[in-house]
Write an enzyme that holds these catalytic residues in place. Structure first.
Site, PDB file in Angstrom:
ATOM      1  N   CYS A 122       0.763  -1.391  -0.132  1.00  0.00           N
ATOM      2  CA  CYS A 122      -0.016  -0.099  -0.189  1.00  0.00           C
ATOM      3  C   CYS A 122       0.899   1.111  -0.043  1.00  0.00           C
ATOM      4  O   CYS A 122       0.689   2.209  -0.596  1.00  0.00           O
ATOM      5  CB  CYS A 122      -0.844  -0.150   1.094  1.00  0.00           C
ATOM      6  SG  CYS A 122      -2.214   1.285   1.195  1.00  0.00           S
ATOM      7  N   CYS A 123       1.992   1.407   0.794  1.00  0.00           N
ATOM      8  CA  CYS A 123       3.004   2.369   0.800  1.00  0.00           C
ATOM      9  C   CYS A 123       3.479   2.360  -0.410  1.00  0.00           C
ATOM     10  O   CYS A 123       3.688   3.620  -1.063  1.00  0.00           O
ATOM     11  CB  CYS A 123       3.983   2.134   1.841  1.00  0.00           C
ATOM     12  SG  CYS A 123       3.292   2.445   3.547  1.00  0.00           S
ATOM     13  N   CYS A 205      -1.206   8.687   6.794  1.00  0.00           N
ATOM     14  CA  CYS A 205      -2.626   8.312   6.300  1.00  0.00           C
ATOM     15  C   CYS A 205      -3.335   8.158   7.476  1.00  0.00           C
ATOM     16  O   CYS A 205      -3.219   7.651   8.757  1.00  0.00           O
ATOM     17  CB  CYS A 205      -2.452   7.071   5.446  1.00  0.00           C
ATOM     18  SG  CYS A 205      -1.748   7.531   3.989  1.00  0.00           S
ATOM     19  N   CYS A 208      -3.743   4.599   9.138  1.00  0.00           N
ATOM     20  CA  CYS A 208      -2.514   4.060   9.763  1.00  0.00           C
ATOM     21  C   CYS A 208      -1.680   4.959  10.812  1.00  0.00           C
ATOM     22  O   CYS A 208      -0.993   4.678  11.116  1.00  0.00           O
ATOM     23  CB  CYS A 208      -1.507   4.152   8.519  1.00  0.00           C
ATOM     24  SG  CYS A 208      -2.077   2.897   7.132  1.00  0.00           S
ATOM     25  N   CYS A 233       7.909   3.512   6.040  1.00  0.00           N
ATOM     26  CA  CYS A 233       6.890   3.254   4.707  1.00  0.00           C
ATOM     27  C   CYS A 233       7.648   2.777   3.600  1.00  0.00           C
ATOM     28  O   CYS A 233       7.296   2.603   2.693  1.00  0.00           O
ATOM     29  CB  CYS A 233       6.242   4.428   4.518  1.00  0.00           C
ATOM     30  SG  CYS A 233       7.255   6.052   4.164  1.00  0.00           S
TER      31      CYS A 233
END
Length: 248
Positions: A122-123, A205, A208, A233
């Site tokens: 995702c990162c 985010c 997170c 990340c």
């Protein structure tokens, strides 16, 4: 600015020069080295200090942010407020929709909670790929990294060579602690994210990031469900960044 025959030695020389300067001097020196200089901001309190210096001194430094699609509303509002206060433009770099769709199909939209692999992926989609576009053509990358942010950032230099991205990486606030940051903000009326006052010293985010508990390190609220204290990340860990992008 051309790439030096020995970029690591160039970084060491620059590191020594920056150590003896104040923040304005550090940024002015870097801005005068030539080439495209890019500052990437998360709109966190330390990044706001750097943005204030860039704006107040009208330095020829591009300011960019990674608009991941999952930021807090407070962060998004601060982008606009900061542009107005300092009469600057903050370039927004967003993830590609095709990458988001592919991620969701493989892991689920919020699959990052299920494994480190899924979170790294995702990162990679929302941060690393947009960062690559933000730094395209840059010779110098300025960040808000500080030694006091976490144990794995405790040795952060003022300047280093990023071999993965083939540029100089400059961390002008490396030696500033959070109290100095807060004093600068108060003395100079720097706009900051209201989440800082609600227990969020480090803001990423929304899904997170959580507020930290008393006594926890500044970045304890980032990816809090993971056990590794050195969790990142990939933006500032070259080997990790390369591995994450390779998985995309």
């Amino acid at each position: 600015m051309t790439v030096a025959a020995n970029p690591n030695a160039e970084a060491e020389t620059l590191n020594a020069k920056l150590a003896g300067l104040d923040l304005a001097g550090r940024l002015s020196l870097v801005a005068g080295l030539g080439g495209r200089v890019v500052f990437t901001t998360s709109l966190g309190i330390e990044d706001q200090v750097i943005t204030a210096e860039i704006g107040n001194h009208r330095l020829p430094i591009d300011v960019a942010t990674l608009q991941t699609g999952r930021l807090f509303p407070e962060t998004l509002a601060l982008i606009d407020e900061t542009e107005k206060q300092y009469d600057i433009h903050i370039s927004r770099y967003e993830p590609e929709q095709a990458d988001i769709d592919a991620y969701a199909a493989k892991y689920g939209l919020n699959g990052f909670y299920e494994s480190v692999e899924a979170r790294h992926a995702c990162c990679g989609v929302r941060k690393l790929k947009p960062l690559a576009r933000a730094l395209d053509g840059a010779t110098i990358w300025i960040t808000g990294l500080r030694r006091g942010q976490s144990t794995n950032r405790s040795d952060t230099p003022f300047a280093e060579y990023d071999a993965e991205r083939h540029l100089l990486k400059v961390n002008p606030l490396a030696d500033w602690d959070i109290d100095v940051i807060k004093a600068y903000v108060a003395d100079n009326s720097v706009p900051v994210n209201p989440l800082h006052a609600r227990g969020y010293p480090s803001i990423g985010c929304e899904p997170c990031t959580r507020a930290i508990k008393p006594g926890e390190p500044e970045r304890a609220g980032r990816w809090w469900w993971e056990q590794d204290e050195k969790r990142e990340c990939g933006l500032h860990v070259a080997e990790e960044a390369s591995s994450i992008v390779a998985q995309q």
